[in-house]
Every structure is written in structure tokens, then in C-alpha cells.
Design a protein around this motif. Structure first.
Motif, PDB file in Angstrom:
ATOM      1  N   GLY A  35       0.501  -0.794  -0.183  1.00 13.87           N
ATOM      2  CA  GLY A  35      -0.140   0.512  -0.081  1.00 13.87           C
ATOM      3  C   GLY A  35       0.636   1.302  -0.012  1.00 13.87           C
ATOM      4  N   TRP A  36       0.482   2.619  -0.347  1.00 12.06           N
ATOM      5  CA  TRP A  36       0.707   3.717  -0.423  1.00 12.06           C
ATOM      6  C   TRP A  36      -0.232   4.486   0.109  1.00 12.06           C
ATOM      7  CZ3 TRP A  36       5.517   5.048  -2.091  1.00 12.06           C
ATOM      8  CH2 TRP A  36       6.792   4.636  -2.863  1.00 12.06           C
ATOM      9  N   PHE A  37       0.882   5.093   1.473  1.00 11.57           N
ATOM     10  CA  PHE A  37      -0.665   6.435   2.377  1.00 11.57           C
ATOM     11  C   PHE A  37       0.729   8.241   2.750  1.00 11.57           C
ATOM     12  CE2 PHE A  37      -2.878   3.180   5.220  1.00 11.57           C
ATOM     13  CZ  PHE A  37      -2.264   2.405   4.253  1.00 11.57           C
ATOM     14  N   THR A 100       2.157  -8.646   5.370  1.00 16.69           N
ATOM     15  CA  THR A 100       2.558 -10.094   5.116  1.00 16.69           C
ATOM     16  C   THR A 100       1.310 -10.928   5.370  1.00 16.69           C
ATOM     17  OG1 THR A 100       2.806 -10.092   7.867  1.00 16.69           O
ATOM     18  CG2 THR A 100       4.464  -9.826   5.761  1.00 16.69           C
ATOM     19  N   LEU A 101       1.419 -12.458   4.650  1.00 14.54           N
ATOM     20  CA  LEU A 101       0.627 -13.206   4.544  1.00 14.54           C
ATOM     21  C   LEU A 101      -0.287 -13.390   6.266  1.00 14.54           C
ATOM     22  CD1 LEU A 101       2.238 -16.364   1.781  1.00 14.54           C
ATOM     23  CD2 LEU A 101      -0.438 -14.886   1.933  1.00 14.54           C
ATOM     24  N   GLY A 102      -1.312 -13.493   6.292  1.00 18.73           N
ATOM     25  CA  GLY A 102      -2.045 -13.955   7.797  1.00 18.73           C
ATOM     26  C   GLY A 102      -2.002 -12.960   8.787  1.00 18.73           C
ATOM     27  N   SER A 103      -1.654 -11.935   8.301  1.00 21.25           N
ATOM     28  CA  SER A 103      -1.857 -10.440   8.833  1.00 21.25           C
ATOM     29  C   SER A 103      -3.263 -10.086   7.756  1.00 21.25           C
ATOM     30  CB  SER A 103      -0.629  -9.768   8.488  1.00 21.25           C
ATOM     31  OG  SER A 103      -0.941  -8.322   9.726  1.00 21.25           O
ATOM     32  N   HIS A 104      -4.021  -9.230   8.921  1.00 24.20           N
ATOM     33  CA  HIS A 104      -4.799  -7.718   8.256  1.00 24.20           C
ATOM     34  C   HIS A 104      -4.880  -6.349   8.040  1.00 24.20           C
ATOM     35  CE1 HIS A 104      -7.721 -10.960   8.011  1.00 24.20           C
ATOM     36  NE2 HIS A 104      -7.411 -11.106   8.526  1.00 24.20           N
ATOM     37  N   GLU A 105      -3.011  -6.537   8.953  1.00 25.03           N
ATOM     38  CA  GLU A 105      -2.757  -4.524   9.219  1.00 25.03           C
ATOM     39  C   GLU A 105      -1.075  -4.385   8.512  1.00 25.03           C
ATOM     40  OE1 GLU A 105      -4.053  -4.027  13.257  1.00 25.03           O
ATOM     41  OE2 GLU A 105      -2.091  -4.363  13.008  1.00 25.03           O
ATOM     42  N   TYR A 106      -0.815  -4.048   7.914  1.00 25.74           N
ATOM     43  CA  TYR A 106       0.540  -3.230   6.982  1.00 25.74           C
ATOM     44  C   TYR A 106       1.704  -3.299   8.700  1.00 25.74           C
ATOM     45  CZ  TYR A 106      -2.126  -2.473   3.011  1.00 25.74           C
ATOM     46  OH  TYR A 106      -2.238  -2.355   1.799  1.00 25.74           O
ATOM     47  N   GLY A 107       2.302  -4.323   8.180  1.00 26.93           N
ATOM     48  CA  GLY A 107       3.178  -4.202   9.436  1.00 26.93           C
ATOM     49  C   GLY A 107       4.553  -3.715   9.022  1.00 26.93           C
ATOM     50  N   TYR A 108       4.942  -3.482   8.146  1.00 23.16           N
ATOM     51  CA  TYR A 108       6.380  -2.566   7.852  1.00 23.16           C
ATOM     52  C   TYR A 108       6.592  -1.949   6.757  1.00 23.16           C
ATOM     53  CZ  TYR A 108       7.693  -7.937   8.624  1.00 23.16           C
ATOM     54  OH  TYR A 108       7.792  -8.868   9.509  1.00 23.16           O
ATOM     55  N   TRP A 109       6.557  -0.957   7.621  1.00 22.02           N
ATOM     56  CA  TRP A 109       6.899   0.189   6.054  1.00 22.02           C
ATOM     57  C   TRP A 109       7.689   0.929   5.801  1.00 22.02           C
ATOM     58  CZ3 TRP A 109       2.414   3.456   6.136  1.00 22.02           C
ATOM     59  CH2 TRP A 109       1.509   2.364   6.823  1.00 22.02           C
ATOM     60  N   GLY A 110       8.011   2.581   4.985  1.00 18.95           N
ATOM     61  CA  GLY A 110       9.364   2.973   5.203  1.00 18.95           C
ATOM     62  C   GLY A 110       9.556   3.910   5.209  1.00 18.95           C
ATOM     63  N   GLN A 111      10.927   4.980   5.316  1.00 19.61           N
ATOM     64  CA  GLN A 111      11.320   5.484   5.536  1.00 19.61           C
ATOM     65  C   GLN A 111      10.550   6.532   5.674  1.00 19.61           C
ATOM     66  OE1 GLN A 111      12.270   4.360   3.058  1.00 19.61           O
ATOM     67  NE2 GLN A 111      13.566   5.790   2.114  1.00 19.61           N
ATOM     68  N   GLY A 112       9.955   6.955   4.140  1.00 21.51           N
ATOM     69  CA  GLY A 112       9.213   7.678   3.507  1.00 21.51           C
ATOM     70  C   GLY A 112       9.823   8.813   2.611  1.00 21.51           C
ATOM     71  N   THR A 113       9.444   9.351   1.853  1.00 21.23           N
ATOM     72  CA  THR A 113       9.988  10.031   1.038  1.00 21.23           C
ATOM     73  C   THR A 113       9.255  11.320   0.724  1.00 21.23           C
ATOM     74  OG1 THR A 113      10.801  10.634  -1.205  1.00 21.23           O
ATOM     75  CG2 THR A 113       8.515   9.119  -0.763  1.00 21.23           C
TER      76      THR A 113
END
Length: 119
Positions: A35-37, A100-113
Motif C-alpha cells: 500500500g501507499w500512504f 504479510t500473509l496472515g496479517s490484516h495490518e500493514y506491519g512493515y513501512w518504509g522511511q518515507g519520501t
């Protein structure tokens, strides 16, 4: 663990285009979706777009539908956000995230740009 690194931000004039990239590394085989936020100063983080890894379905926030496009390059483990018809209110820090598989949430994030749209 999945590591994400965004790139492609910068200064662009209103009406212009910008493409952001998000390179994934680590246990990318466990990716269920990307995803993108974005987050503007003083505002809450906002969902923009999502891509389901299996099947490639995409989803967009109403605020960017028709202007932004999420896509991927499997060979490069990279997800893109093509942004067209940019407006000054699109100015924000943009983040990619991984679910990731089995998760309903975004568990990994980038540092942002940072993307800054000038009027």
C-alpha cells in the motif's frame, strides 16, 4: 522481516507528474499486499492505494482515484505509485507499506519520501 525503501520524491509543479518507487527486500515471499500512504504536516496519515499481491487487484482512495496508479514489477520486487495531475494539496511525505500473509495490518513501512507540489 521485510525492508522497504521509497524513492522518487521531490519538487514538482502543479499539474505535473511524479513516480514513486518502493523497493522491497528480505522475506518478500510473505507479501500479501502493498500500500501507499501519505502524511501532510498536522494531518493524520491517509491511505492512498493498495495492491493485492495474489491476483493484482487494486484499490484507491477517492481523493486520488483517476489520478494515481499503483503497479508492481515482480522481477524487481518493486511497487510504484504513478501520480498525475498533481495538486498543491498532494504535498506530503509518502510511505509504502507491506502486509504479510496472515496479517490484516500493514506491519512493515518504509522511511518515507517527501513530495512537494508547488502552485
Amino acid at each position: 522481516q521485510v525492508q522497504l525503501a521509497e524513492s522518487g520524491g521531490g519538487l514538482v509543479q502543479a499539474g505535473g507528474s511524479q513516480r514513486l518507487s518502493c523497493a522491497a527486500s528480505g522475506r518478500t515471499s510473505s507479501t500479501a499486499g502493498m500500500g501507499w500512504f501519505r502524511q501532510a504536516p498536522g494531518k493524520a496519515r491517509e491511505f492512498l492505494a493498495a495492491l493485492v499481491w495474489s491476483g493484482g487487484s487494486t484499490y484507491y482512495a477517492d481523493s486520488v482515484k483517476g489520478r494515481f496508479t499503483i503497479s508492481r514489477d515482480n522481477a524487481k520486487n518493486t511497487v510504484y505509485l504513478q501520480m498525475d495531475s498533481l495538486k498543491p494539496e498532494d504535498t506530503a511525505v509518502y510511505y509504502c507499506a507491506c502486509r504479510t500473509l496472515g496479517s490484516h495490518e500493514y506491519g512493515y513501512w518504509g522511511q518515507g519520501t517527501q513530495v512537494t507540489v508547488s502552485s
